[in-house]
Motif scaffolding. Structure first.
Motif, PDB file in Angstrom:
ATOM      1  N   LEU A  40       0.830  -1.203   0.000  1.00  0.00           N
ATOM      2  CA  LEU A  40       0.000   0.000   0.000  1.00  0.00           C
ATOM      3  C   LEU A  40       0.865   1.254   0.000  1.00  0.00           C
ATOM      4  O   LEU A  40       0.563   2.230  -0.686  1.00  0.00           O
ATOM      5  CB  LEU A  40      -0.949   0.011   1.193  1.00  0.00           C
ATOM      6  CG  LEU A  40      -2.062  -1.029   1.146  1.00  0.00           C
ATOM      7  CD1 LEU A  40      -2.912  -0.961   2.416  1.00  0.00           C
ATOM      8  CD2 LEU A  40      -2.945  -0.840  -0.073  1.00  0.00           C
ATOM      9  N   ALA A  41       1.947   1.236   0.735  1.00  0.00           N
ATOM     10  CA  ALA A  41       2.873   2.373   0.740  1.00  0.00           C
ATOM     11  C   ALA A  41       3.522   2.518  -0.630  1.00  0.00           C
ATOM     12  O   ALA A  41       3.705   3.626  -1.123  1.00  0.00           O
ATOM     13  CB  ALA A  41       3.926   2.200   1.825  1.00  0.00           C
ATOM     14  N   TRP A  42       3.863   1.389  -1.266  1.00  0.00           N
ATOM     15  CA  TRP A  42       4.468   1.420  -2.593  1.00  0.00           C
ATOM     16  C   TRP A  42       3.537   2.098  -3.586  1.00  0.00           C
ATOM     17  O   TRP A  42       3.966   2.930  -4.385  1.00  0.00           O
ATOM     18  CB  TRP A  42       4.797   0.003  -3.055  1.00  0.00           C
ATOM     19  CG  TRP A  42       5.509  -0.029  -4.372  1.00  0.00           C
ATOM     20  CD1 TRP A  42       6.851   0.036  -4.556  1.00  0.00           C
ATOM     21  CD2 TRP A  42       4.926  -0.109  -5.660  1.00  0.00           C
ATOM     22  NE1 TRP A  42       7.141  -0.004  -5.908  1.00  0.00           N
ATOM     23  CE2 TRP A  42       5.972  -0.101  -6.603  1.00  0.00           C
ATOM     24  CE3 TRP A  42       3.622  -0.201  -6.127  1.00  0.00           C
ATOM     25  CZ2 TRP A  42       5.758  -0.164  -7.969  1.00  0.00           C
ATOM     26  CZ3 TRP A  42       3.401  -0.259  -7.506  1.00  0.00           C
ATOM     27  CH2 TRP A  42       4.462  -0.240  -8.399  1.00  0.00           C
ATOM     28  N   ILE A  43       2.253   1.773  -3.542  1.00  0.00           N
ATOM     29  CA  ILE A  43       1.278   2.402  -4.440  1.00  0.00           C
ATOM     30  C   ILE A  43       1.232   3.896  -4.191  1.00  0.00           C
ATOM     31  O   ILE A  43       1.272   4.703  -5.118  1.00  0.00           O
ATOM     32  CB  ILE A  43      -0.121   1.760  -4.269  1.00  0.00           C
ATOM     33  CG1 ILE A  43      -0.097   0.330  -4.812  1.00  0.00           C
ATOM     34  CG2 ILE A  43      -1.197   2.587  -4.965  1.00  0.00           C
ATOM     35  CD1 ILE A  43      -1.335  -0.469  -4.483  1.00  0.00           C
ATOM     36  N   SER A  44       1.156   4.294  -2.945  1.00  0.00           N
ATOM     37  CA  SER A  44       1.110   5.709  -2.590  1.00  0.00           C
ATOM     38  C   SER A  44       2.355   6.443  -3.063  1.00  0.00           C
ATOM     39  O   SER A  44       2.278   7.551  -3.583  1.00  0.00           O
ATOM     40  CB  SER A  44       0.941   5.854  -1.081  1.00  0.00           C
ATOM     41  OG  SER A  44       0.937   7.197  -0.710  1.00  0.00           O
ATOM     42  N   GLU A  45       3.526   5.816  -2.885  1.00  0.00           N
ATOM     43  CA  GLU A  45       4.777   6.423  -3.327  1.00  0.00           C
ATOM     44  C   GLU A  45       4.855   6.490  -4.846  1.00  0.00           C
ATOM     45  O   GLU A  45       5.256   7.514  -5.410  1.00  0.00           O
ATOM     46  CB  GLU A  45       5.964   5.612  -2.806  1.00  0.00           C
ATOM     47  CG  GLU A  45       6.136   5.649  -1.305  1.00  0.00           C
ATOM     48  CD  GLU A  45       7.042   4.532  -0.798  1.00  0.00           C
ATOM     49  OE1 GLU A  45       7.584   3.750  -1.610  1.00  0.00           O
ATOM     50  OE2 GLU A  45       7.189   4.426   0.423  1.00  0.00           O
ATOM     51  N   SER A  46       4.445   5.420  -5.518  1.00  0.00           N
ATOM     52  CA  SER A  46       4.569   5.327  -6.971  1.00  0.00           C
ATOM     53  C   SER A  46       3.720   6.354  -7.697  1.00  0.00           C
ATOM     54  O   SER A  46       4.153   6.941  -8.685  1.00  0.00           O
ATOM     55  CB  SER A  46       4.174   3.932  -7.447  1.00  0.00           C
ATOM     56  OG  SER A  46       5.035   2.975  -6.900  1.00  0.00           O
ATOM     57  N   LEU A  47       2.513   6.587  -7.217  1.00  0.00           N
ATOM     58  CA  LEU A  47       1.646   7.531  -7.919  1.00  0.00           C
ATOM     59  C   LEU A  47       2.152   8.960  -7.812  1.00  0.00           C
ATOM     60  O   LEU A  47       1.766   9.823  -8.590  1.00  0.00           O
ATOM     61  CB  LEU A  47       0.199   7.427  -7.459  1.00  0.00           C
ATOM     62  CG  LEU A  47      -0.223   7.994  -6.105  1.00  0.00           C
ATOM     63  CD1 LEU A  47      -0.592   9.455  -6.223  1.00  0.00           C
ATOM     64  CD2 LEU A  47      -1.420   7.229  -5.589  1.00  0.00           C
ATOM     65  N   LYS A  48       3.062   9.205  -6.881  1.00  0.00           N
ATOM     66  CA  LYS A  48       3.626  10.543  -6.703  1.00  0.00           C
ATOM     67  C   LYS A  48       4.982  10.710  -7.386  1.00  0.00           C
ATOM     68  O   LYS A  48       5.540  11.808  -7.399  1.00  0.00           O
ATOM     69  CB  LYS A  48       3.765  10.852  -5.217  1.00  0.00           C
ATOM     70  CG  LYS A  48       2.425  10.928  -4.510  1.00  0.00           C
ATOM     71  CD  LYS A  48       2.602  11.160  -3.035  1.00  0.00           C
ATOM     72  CE  LYS A  48       1.255  11.161  -2.340  1.00  0.00           C
ATOM     73  NZ  LYS A  48       1.386  11.309  -0.894  1.00  0.00           N
ATOM     74  N   ASP A  49       5.517   9.631  -7.965  1.00  0.00           N
ATOM     75  CA  ASP A  49       6.842   9.699  -8.582  1.00  0.00           C
ATOM     76  C   ASP A  49       6.912  10.778  -9.655  1.00  0.00           C
ATOM     77  O   ASP A  49       6.013  10.906 -10.492  1.00  0.00           O
ATOM     78  CB  ASP A  49       7.191   8.360  -9.249  1.00  0.00           C
ATOM     79  CG  ASP A  49       7.628   7.294  -8.268  1.00  0.00           C
ATOM     80  OD1 ASP A  49       7.894   7.629  -7.095  1.00  0.00           O
ATOM     81  OD2 ASP A  49       7.696   6.128  -8.681  1.00  0.00           O
ATOM     82  N   ASP A  50       7.977  11.532  -9.612  1.00  0.00           N
ATOM     83  CA  ASP A  50       8.244  12.511 -10.659  1.00  0.00           C
ATOM     84  C   ASP A  50       8.668  11.778 -11.930  1.00  0.00           C
ATOM     85  O   ASP A  50       8.996  10.587 -11.907  1.00  0.00           O
ATOM     86  CB  ASP A  50       9.338  13.474 -10.220  1.00  0.00           C
ATOM     87  CG  ASP A  50       8.877  14.406  -9.124  1.00  0.00           C
ATOM     88  OD1 ASP A  50       9.716  14.790  -8.295  1.00  0.00           O
ATOM     89  OD2 ASP A  50       7.673  14.764  -9.079  1.00  0.00           O
ATOM     90  N   ILE A  51       8.670  12.512 -13.031  1.00  0.00           N
ATOM     91  CA  ILE A  51       8.953  11.934 -14.341  1.00  0.00           C
ATOM     92  C   ILE A  51      10.222  12.582 -14.888  1.00  0.00           C
ATOM     93  O   ILE A  51      10.331  13.806 -14.934  1.00  0.00           O
ATOM     94  CB  ILE A  51       7.777  12.179 -15.304  1.00  0.00           C
ATOM     95  CG1 ILE A  51       6.495  11.561 -14.724  1.00  0.00           C
ATOM     96  CG2 ILE A  51       8.078  11.630 -16.691  1.00  0.00           C
ATOM     97  CD1 ILE A  51       5.224  12.035 -15.394  1.00  0.00           C
ATOM     98  N   LEU A  52      11.159  11.757 -15.288  1.00  0.00           N
ATOM     99  CA  LEU A  52      12.384  12.224 -15.925  1.00  0.00           C
ATOM    100  C   LEU A  52      12.324  11.778 -17.388  1.00  0.00           C
ATOM    101  O   LEU A  52      12.508  10.597 -17.693  1.00  0.00           O
ATOM    102  CB  LEU A  52      13.610  11.645 -15.218  1.00  0.00           C
ATOM    103  CG  LEU A  52      14.969  12.095 -15.728  1.00  0.00           C
ATOM    104  CD1 LEU A  52      15.125  13.615 -15.613  1.00  0.00           C
ATOM    105  CD2 LEU A  52      16.080  11.394 -14.952  1.00  0.00           C
ATOM    106  N   VAL A  53      12.000  12.699 -18.276  1.00  0.00           N
ATOM    107  CA  VAL A  53      11.785  12.379 -19.686  1.00  0.00           C
ATOM    108  C   VAL A  53      13.120  12.236 -20.405  1.00  0.00           C
ATOM    109  O   VAL A  53      13.974  13.122 -20.327  1.00  0.00           O
ATOM    110  CB  VAL A  53      10.931  13.466 -20.376  1.00  0.00           C
ATOM    111  CG1 VAL A  53      10.773  13.181 -21.867  1.00  0.00           C
ATOM    112  CG2 VAL A  53       9.569  13.581 -19.702  1.00  0.00           C
ATOM    113  N   ASP A  54      13.278  11.128 -21.091  1.00  0.00           N
ATOM    114  CA  ASP A  54      14.441  10.895 -21.944  1.00  0.00           C
ATOM    115  C   ASP A  54      14.135  11.544 -23.296  1.00  0.00           C
ATOM    116  O   ASP A  54      13.230  11.103 -24.010  1.00  0.00           O
ATOM    117  CB  ASP A  54      14.670   9.392 -22.090  1.00  0.00           C
ATOM    118  CG  ASP A  54      15.890   9.042 -22.914  1.00  0.00           C
ATOM    119  OD1 ASP A  54      16.175   9.748 -23.906  1.00  0.00           O
ATOM    120  OD2 ASP A  54      16.550   8.042 -22.586  1.00  0.00           O
TER     121      ASP A  54
END
Length: 139
Positions: free
Chosen positions: A111-125
């Motif tokens: 559940l913590a992983w889901i919460s953390e993942s949805l907030k991940d920033d995006i580093l565009v290549d």
């Protein structure tokens, strides 16, 4: 479309991405400052939409058929929501999965992983983005 004013899921290299996209004639928009009616009008007239995964993409329902959509994802938060809308609205959908950023935290709790993942920033290549633009026929 920018998420610079959002609480999370920012494009970490947004300035670099925007400099690259300006060469193709793109303009950066901040939808927090635009009314719903204005958002609908913008999407209705767009030929191409490039945006990080986020709720503003619900406006895809206003796009004309064959509008090109390029959705930007972080590696840990991939969702089919806007592909589904694009498919139902006959849009030409593509995506770019960003690189891992240094700020990723991995939890043992799902559940913590889901919460953390949805907030991940995006580093565009930029090379990946260029390839997707080429595949989409954007020159």
């Amino acid at each position: 479309m920018s998420r610079a004013h959002a609480k999370f899921r920012h494009v970490l290299n947004e300035q670099e991405v925007m400099r690259f996209l300006e060469k193709y004639g793109f303009t950066c928009l901040h939808f927090e400052d635009i009314t719903v009616a204005e958002q609908a009008q913008i999407f209705s007239s767009a030929k191409v939409v490039i945006a990080p995964h986020g709720s503003a993409l619900t406006n895809l329902v206003f796009c004309q058929p064959d509008t090109k959509v390029i959705e930007l994802f972080s590696p840990r938060w991939l969702r089919h929501t806007y592909w589904n809308i694009s498919h139902k609205c006959h849009l030409d959908y593509y995506y770019v999965i960003g690189n891992h950023a240094e700020n990723y935290v991995t939890s043992q709790n799902s559940l913590a992983w889901i919460s953390e993942s949805l907030k991940d920033d995006i580093l565009v290549d930029i090379k990946k983005l260029a390839e997707v633009l080429r595949l989409a026929g954007i020159r």
